[in-house]
Motif scaffolding. Sequence first.
Motif, PDB file in Angstrom:
ATOM      1  N   TYR A  10       0.862  -1.192   0.000  1.00 47.19           N
ATOM      2  CA  TYR A  10       0.000   0.000   0.000  1.00 47.19           C
ATOM      3  C   TYR A  10       0.892   1.233   0.000  1.00 47.19           C
ATOM      4  CZ  TYR A  10      -3.549  -3.343   1.283  1.00 47.19           C
ATOM      5  OH  TYR A  10      -4.385  -4.409   1.285  1.00 47.19           O
ATOM      6  N   SER A  11       0.458   2.259  -0.702  1.00 47.08           N
ATOM      7  CA  SER A  11       1.318   3.439  -0.722  1.00 47.08           C
ATOM      8  C   SER A  11       0.859   4.443   0.321  1.00 47.08           C
ATOM      9  CB  SER A  11       1.379   4.017  -2.133  1.00 47.08           C
ATOM     10  OG  SER A  11       0.592   5.133  -2.258  1.00 47.08           O
ATOM     11  N   LEU A  12       1.756   4.729   1.250  1.00 49.94           N
ATOM     12  CA  LEU A  12       1.488   5.713   2.309  1.00 49.94           C
ATOM     13  C   LEU A  12       2.569   6.786   2.228  1.00 49.94           C
ATOM     14  CD1 LEU A  12       0.687   3.245   5.229  1.00 49.94           C
ATOM     15  CD2 LEU A  12      -0.876   5.001   4.379  1.00 49.94           C
ATOM     16  N   PRO A  13       2.211   8.053   2.544  1.00 54.68           N
ATOM     17  CA  PRO A  13       3.213   9.129   2.416  1.00 54.68           C
ATOM     18  C   PRO A  13       4.216   9.115   3.565  1.00 54.68           C
ATOM     19  CG  PRO A  13       1.143   9.993   3.290  1.00 54.68           C
ATOM     20  CD  PRO A  13       0.910   8.530   3.018  1.00 54.68           C
ATOM     21  N   THR A  14       5.511   9.257   3.250  1.00 58.61           N
ATOM     22  CA  THR A  14       6.508   9.379   4.327  1.00 58.61           C
ATOM     23  C   THR A  14       6.465  10.816   4.844  1.00 58.61           C
ATOM     24  OG1 THR A  14       7.890   7.746   3.258  1.00 58.61           O
ATOM     25  CG2 THR A  14       8.950   9.114   4.930  1.00 58.61           C
ATOM     26  N   PRO A  15       6.136  11.015   6.117  1.00 58.38           N
ATOM     27  CA  PRO A  15       5.980  12.376   6.628  1.00 58.38           C
ATOM     28  C   PRO A  15       7.257  13.221   6.533  1.00 58.38           C
ATOM     29  CG  PRO A  15       5.149  10.767   8.214  1.00 58.38           C
ATOM     30  CD  PRO A  15       5.857  10.004   7.146  1.00 58.38           C
ATOM     31  N   MET A  16       7.088  14.485   6.143  1.00 59.36           N
ATOM     32  CA  MET A  16       8.140  15.514   6.169  1.00 59.36           C
ATOM     33  C   MET A  16       9.369  15.172   5.324  1.00 59.36           C
ATOM     34  SD  MET A  16       6.801  17.754   8.376  1.00 59.36           S
ATOM     35  CE  MET A  16       7.881  18.694   9.450  1.00 59.36           C
ATOM     36  N   LEU A  17       9.172  14.362   4.318  1.00 62.93           N
ATOM     37  CA  LEU A  17      10.309  13.927   3.500  1.00 62.93           C
ATOM     38  C   LEU A  17      10.922  15.091   2.716  1.00 62.93           C
ATOM     39  CD1 LEU A  17      11.673  11.223   3.147  1.00 62.93           C
ATOM     40  CD2 LEU A  17      10.305  10.814   1.110  1.00 62.93           C
ATOM     41  N   GLY A  18      10.089  16.020   2.296  1.00 67.07           N
ATOM     42  CA  GLY A  18      10.586  17.132   1.480  1.00 67.07           C
ATOM     43  C   GLY A  18      11.143  18.290   2.293  1.00 67.07           C
ATOM     44  N   THR A  19      11.050  18.235   3.605  1.00 62.33           N
ATOM     45  CA  THR A  19      11.469  19.392   4.413  1.00 62.33           C
ATOM     46  C   THR A  19      12.943  19.292   4.815  1.00 62.33           C
ATOM     47  OG1 THR A  19      10.738  18.269   6.415  1.00 62.33           O
ATOM     48  CG2 THR A  19       9.162  19.756   5.374  1.00 62.33           C
ATOM     49  N   LYS A  20      13.555  20.451   5.044  1.00 61.27           N
ATOM     50  CA  LYS A  20      14.982  20.484   5.406  1.00 61.27           C
ATOM     51  C   LYS A  20      15.175  20.743   6.913  1.00 61.27           C
ATOM     52  CE  LYS A  20      17.396  20.585   1.305  1.00 61.27           C
ATOM     53  NZ  LYS A  20      16.531  19.580   0.721  1.00 61.27           N
ATOM     54  N   ASN A  21      14.074  21.060   7.607  1.00 58.05           N
ATOM     55  CA  ASN A  21      14.211  21.289   9.055  1.00 58.05           C
ATOM     56  C   ASN A  21      14.252  19.941   9.768  1.00 58.05           C
ATOM     57  OD1 ASN A  21      11.559  20.300   9.573  1.00 58.05           O
ATOM     58  ND2 ASN A  21      10.744  22.247   8.849  1.00 58.05           N
ATOM     59  N   LEU A  22      14.377  19.968  11.090  1.00 65.73           N
ATOM     60  CA  LEU A  22      14.513  18.712  11.834  1.00 65.73           C
ATOM     61  C   LEU A  22      13.246  18.357  12.624  1.00 65.73           C
ATOM     62  CD1 LEU A  22      18.219  19.118  13.006  1.00 65.73           C
ATOM     63  CD2 LEU A  22      17.340  17.817  11.069  1.00 65.73           C
ATOM     64  N   ASP A  23      12.134  18.936  12.192  1.00 69.40           N
ATOM     65  CA  ASP A  23      10.875  18.628  12.880  1.00 69.40           C
ATOM     66  C   ASP A  23      10.195  17.397  12.276  1.00 69.40           C
ATOM     67  OD1 ASP A  23      11.044  20.666  14.733  1.00 69.40           O
ATOM     68  OD2 ASP A  23      10.180  22.137  13.344  1.00 69.40           O
ATOM     69  N   PHE A  24       9.275  16.861  13.047  1.00 72.42           N
ATOM     70  CA  PHE A  24       8.531  15.660  12.635  1.00 72.42           C
ATOM     71  C   PHE A  24       7.039  15.979  12.626  1.00 72.42           C
ATOM     72  CE2 PHE A  24      12.330  14.549  14.969  1.00 72.42           C
ATOM     73  CZ  PHE A  24      12.906  13.537  14.223  1.00 72.42           C
ATOM     74  N   SER A  25       6.272  15.149  11.934  1.00 70.81           N
ATOM     75  CA  SER A  25       4.814  15.313  11.957  1.00 70.81           C
ATOM     76  C   SER A  25       4.170  13.980  11.570  1.00 70.81           C
ATOM     77  CB  SER A  25       4.395  16.393  10.949  1.00 70.81           C
ATOM     78  OG  SER A  25       3.008  16.315  10.730  1.00 70.81           O
ATOM     79  N   TYR A  26       3.162  13.595  12.313  1.00 72.29           N
ATOM     80  CA  TYR A  26       2.520  12.296  12.008  1.00 72.29           C
ATOM     81  C   TYR A  26       1.010  12.376  11.808  1.00 72.29           C
ATOM     82  CZ  TYR A  26       7.074  10.463  12.885  1.00 72.29           C
ATOM     83  OH  TYR A  26       8.416  10.222  12.786  1.00 72.29           O
ATOM     84  N   SER A  27       0.432  13.584  11.893  1.00 69.95           N
ATOM     85  CA  SER A  27      -1.022  13.637  11.776  1.00 69.95           C
ATOM     86  C   SER A  27      -1.486  13.393  10.342  1.00 69.95           C
ATOM     87  CB  SER A  27      -1.566  14.953  12.341  1.00 69.95           C
ATOM     88  OG  SER A  27      -1.184  15.994  11.508  1.00 69.95           O
ATOM     89  N   GLY A  28      -0.686  13.843   9.363  1.00 71.65           N
ATOM     90  CA  GLY A  28      -1.033  13.620   7.949  1.00 71.65           C
ATOM     91  C   GLY A  28      -1.025  12.129   7.621  1.00 71.65           C
ATOM     92  N   LEU A  29      -0.052  11.430   8.154  1.00 70.54           N
ATOM     93  CA  LEU A  29       0.052   9.987   7.914  1.00 70.54           C
ATOM     94  C   LEU A  29      -1.146   9.261   8.530  1.00 70.54           C
ATOM     95  CD1 LEU A  29       1.539   7.359   7.136  1.00 70.54           C
ATOM     96  CD2 LEU A  29       2.828   7.550   9.273  1.00 70.54           C
ATOM     97  N   LYS A  30      -1.507   9.716   9.717  1.00 63.66           N
ATOM     98  CA  LYS A  30      -2.656   9.123  10.415  1.00 63.66           C
ATOM     99  C   LYS A  30      -3.925   9.257   9.556  1.00 63.66           C
ATOM    100  CE  LYS A  30      -4.395  11.474  13.769  1.00 63.66           C
ATOM    101  NZ  LYS A  30      -4.306  12.329  14.968  1.00 63.66           N
ATOM    102  N   THR A  31      -4.107  10.449   8.999  1.00 61.13           N
ATOM    103  CA  THR A  31      -5.286  10.688   8.152  1.00 61.13           C
ATOM    104  C   THR A  31      -5.228   9.819   6.899  1.00 61.13           C
ATOM    105  OG1 THR A  31      -5.184  12.948   8.935  1.00 61.13           O
ATOM    106  CG2 THR A  31      -6.664  12.548   7.097  1.00 61.13           C
ATOM    107  N   ALA A  32      -4.046   9.726   6.299  1.00 56.25           N
ATOM    108  CA  ALA A  32      -3.900   8.921   5.070  1.00 56.25           C
ATOM    109  C   ALA A  32      -4.210   7.451   5.354  1.00 56.25           C
ATOM    110  CB  ALA A  32      -2.477   9.071   4.528  1.00 56.25           C
ATOM    111  N   PHE A  33      -3.780   6.984   6.527  1.00 59.41           N
ATOM    112  CA  PHE A  33      -4.009   5.578   6.893  1.00 59.41           C
ATOM    113  C   PHE A  33      -5.504   5.326   7.114  1.00 59.41           C
ATOM    114  CE2 PHE A  33      -3.363   1.892   9.899  1.00 59.41           C
ATOM    115  CZ  PHE A  33      -2.764   1.057   8.961  1.00 59.41           C
ATOM    116  N   LYS A  34      -6.136   6.295   7.757  1.00 64.04           N
ATOM    117  CA  LYS A  34      -7.576   6.200   8.025  1.00 64.04           C
ATOM    118  C   LYS A  34      -8.346   6.126   6.695  1.00 64.04           C
ATOM    119  CE  LYS A  34     -10.607   8.432  11.353  1.00 64.04           C
ATOM    120  NZ  LYS A  34     -10.706   9.615  12.202  1.00 64.04           N
TER     121      LYS A  34
END
Length: 350
Positions: free
Chosen positions: A203-227
């Motif tokens: 299944y294709s799921l998005p890897t969070p924050m892959l395009g960003t250059k900062n060192l922050d993380f985020s998982y809410s988008g992934l949660k929505t995609a999984f749902k």
Amino acid sequence: MKNVKILAIDTSCDETSVAITQHRRVITNIIFSQVKLHQQYGGVYPSLAKREHKSKIDPAINIALKRAKIALGAIDAFAVTFGPGLPPALEVGVEKAKALSQKHHKPLIPVDHIEGHLYSPFVQNKNGKPLRNFDFPMLSLVVSGGHTELVLMKKHLNYQVLGQTLDDAAGEALDKAARMLGFGYPGGPIIEHLAKNGKATKYSLPTPMLGTKNLDFSYSGLKTAFKRLLSKMSQQEKLKNLHHLCAGFQTVVINSLLHKLKLALKQTKVKTITLVGGVAANQSLRQQTRILCQKYDVKALFPPYKYLNTDNAAMIGVVASYKFQHKIYLNNSKVLERQPRTNLDNYVIK
Ligand code: KG4
Ligand code: ZN
């Protein structure tokens, strides 16, 4: 200094833990886990956690002292996790430690729970094993149920948070994904187990924050995609593909962690990293962290004992020893209050 005996308490979430430590050595570490109790609610239920901590804290202290063959009067200082964590849970440990410090006229050492995780790879057994050096500067990836942070340590008790999650923590995301699949709490180990036989790319799921250059993380988008993905599947289809779904979700969580770790390695050029917190128990994450570190010629350290991945008071006692050496303690323990939200940057030693 090395002989200073510390009684440490951690009641920040769902484990009532009491340890007796001597510098980096753990004499005893008692953990009463509430995991089974909270499982029926799919997460930690705060008022229930408080009730359990209240009933377990005295037995935990008594067992720890008995096993260590030490009397309360022989303890040189008391240490306690004052935050971050669930307010009603933290309160139990903080109030107990304050009372002990006042009664026995011994210093009280407040410790941040995340500091505890940062020191967890350096906790030793009774015989002083493993022997590990603190190689500063050191970079830590903290991955727990409440936190996902990259922290730079230039020396003892000196922390610089380079990046953190903007929403959910990685462990929280794994727990939520497991719940969506109908599993109980904590979800991380269940997902790891099922993912072993799964094909992550099914299944294709998005890897969070892959395009960003900062060192922050985020998982809410992934949660929505999984749902969204699950909502398109029939119950039968989900059941048939549980392994693939777990492998897919775990892989993108790990990839996002490794992506930011790689960026941080390039930025900081450190030669030692540590991977700590509950999610650091995950074997795939450990293995891939090792591979990444080999590539960059960086030493990777993990908590040496299983109990050190999840919450425990041993790591709190070890931090407390360094604080004691630096005279960071309260003689008037009455002033200590639990702090559900803390920030490591706030109490840096210059
Ligand atoms: O550090 P910890 O015990 O508590 C906090 O301070 O939050 O971490 C608990 C988190 C939970 O989200 C749990 O699902 C996760 O660690 N966890 C794992 C594994 N074991 C525990 N996640 C992935 N794989 C594991 N083997
Ligand atoms: Zn923790």
